[in-house]
Design an enzyme around this catalytic site. Structure first.
Site, short mmCIF file in Angstrom:
data_model
loop_
_atom_site.label_atom_id
_atom_site.label_comp_id
_atom_site.label_asym_id
_atom_site.label_seq_id
_atom_site.Cartn_x
_atom_site.Cartn_y
_atom_site.Cartn_z
N GLY A 1 0.76 -1.24 0.00
CA GLY A 1 0.00 0.00 0.00
C GLY A 1 0.79 1.29 0.00
O GLY A 1 0.21 2.37 0.13
N TYR B 1 -18.08 9.34 3.06
CA TYR B 1 -17.25 8.13 3.09
C TYR B 1 -17.97 6.97 2.40
O TYR B 1 -17.34 6.06 1.87
CB TYR B 1 -16.88 7.80 4.53
CG TYR B 1 -15.60 7.01 4.65
CD1 TYR B 1 -14.43 7.46 4.06
CD2 TYR B 1 -15.55 5.83 5.38
CE1 TYR B 1 -13.25 6.74 4.16
CE2 TYR B 1 -14.37 5.12 5.50
CZ TYR B 1 -13.23 5.57 4.89
OH TYR B 1 -12.06 4.86 5.00
N LYS C 1 -15.04 -0.76 5.18
CA LYS C 1 -14.27 -0.81 6.43
C LYS C 1 -15.00 -1.63 7.49
O LYS C 1 -14.36 -2.31 8.30
CB LYS C 1 -13.99 0.61 6.94
CG LYS C 1 -13.04 1.42 6.08
CD LYS C 1 -11.67 0.76 5.92
CE LYS C 1 -10.71 1.67 5.19
NZ LYS C 1 -9.40 1.00 4.93
#
Length: 278
Positions: free
Chosen positions: A13, A162, A169
């Site tokens: 990442g 979001y 998540k």
């Protein structure tokens, strides 16, 4: 002896020098770990390779988590050269930027599926592959290791804009618990760091992010936003033997934001005055 001396850790990442993954990679290397640091796509190589070279990282090769051949190649190289892994950082998430604004109800089927594949299934896939190498410690006759992922409070509560990433998540947090249950008997721990907002390449895609940063700094008990040092220190702990009894946890590193139930009085008064003036 340094805290992570001799540990072999795969860091995923890293996109640039502002990435949380880079802060963690750098901190782990300073603490004695050997680092593997692939990049997600060819366009990122020119940013990632110099960073990798600065800390002596290995396996600096392209590895898109949606490409099984590239994943196979990476883990084959790690197995050949290192023989085992002690840790993995999963810092991978993606969603169509155009859908990280407005209403979650307008999320497209295609983006929902792709967001879940990149942001959640990639943890499952990385963990399954890494677990095979975490059970190989030559000459020691033991297994074990630590897998750490990065999550966010938007998976626990709704956060403006979001959207589908918050849902991803939530799934990531749940995956941490299920993976921890699956692998605990092998001494492999799986945890997440729920970091507060910080300006990165990924966060820049969330609509209104600058406003989120400003408000967050005023609302946290510590009255500041978190830093790369904050999150890298937490990751070093989770990779180290100091956290040997910790698994399945969502560890908040957000200057205390997630512990509060109402905005501070001083900020509330300022907001009320602003409303009255209108």
């Amino acid at each position: 002896m340094k805290l992570l001396e001799g540990k072999k850790i795969l860091i995923t990442g890293v996109a640039n020098d502002m990435s949380m993954a880079w802060g963690i990679a750098k901190r782990a290397a300073e603490m004695g770990a050997e680092i593997a640091m692939p990049y997600a796509m060819g366009a990122l190589e020119k940013r990632v390779r110099p960073l990798a070279e600065s800390i002596g990282a290995r396996f600096v090769q392209e590895c898109n988590v949606q490409n099984d051949e590239q994943m196979d190649a990476l883990f084959a190289e790690i197995e050949k050269e290192w023989g085992h892994l002690d840790g993995v950082l999963h810092a991978i998430a993606f969603s169509d930027r155009s859908e990280l604004q407005g209403r979650y109800a307008d999320t497209s089927r295609e983006n929902f599926k792709n967001t879940m594949d990149v942001s959640v299934f990639s943890l499952v896939d990385l963990t399954r592959r890494a677990a095979k190498l975490m059970n190989r410690h030559p000459g020691e006759g033991r297994g074990g290791g630590s897998i750490v992922t990065l999550t966010y409070y938007g998976g626990e509560k709704s956060v403006p804009n979001y959207n589908v990433m918050g849902v991803a998540k939530s799934a990531l947090d749940s995956s941490v618990r299920y993976l921890a249950a699956d692998l605990g008997k092998d001494g492999i721990r799986v945890n997440a760091i729920s970091a507060g907002p910080i300006r990165t390449l990924a966060s820049s895609g969330v609509g209104g992010f600058s406003s989120i940063l400003d408000l967050n700094a005023k609302m946290t008990p510590l009255r500041r936003n978190m830093t790369l040092d904050d999150v890298s220190g937490a990751a070093a702990y989770l990779f180290s033997n100091l956290s040997a009894g910790v698994t399945g946890e969502i560890h908040h590193v957000d200057c205390g934001y997630s512990t509060t139930g109402m905005i501070p009085n001083d900020l509330k008064e300022a907001l009320l005055k602003g409303l009255d003036s209108e």
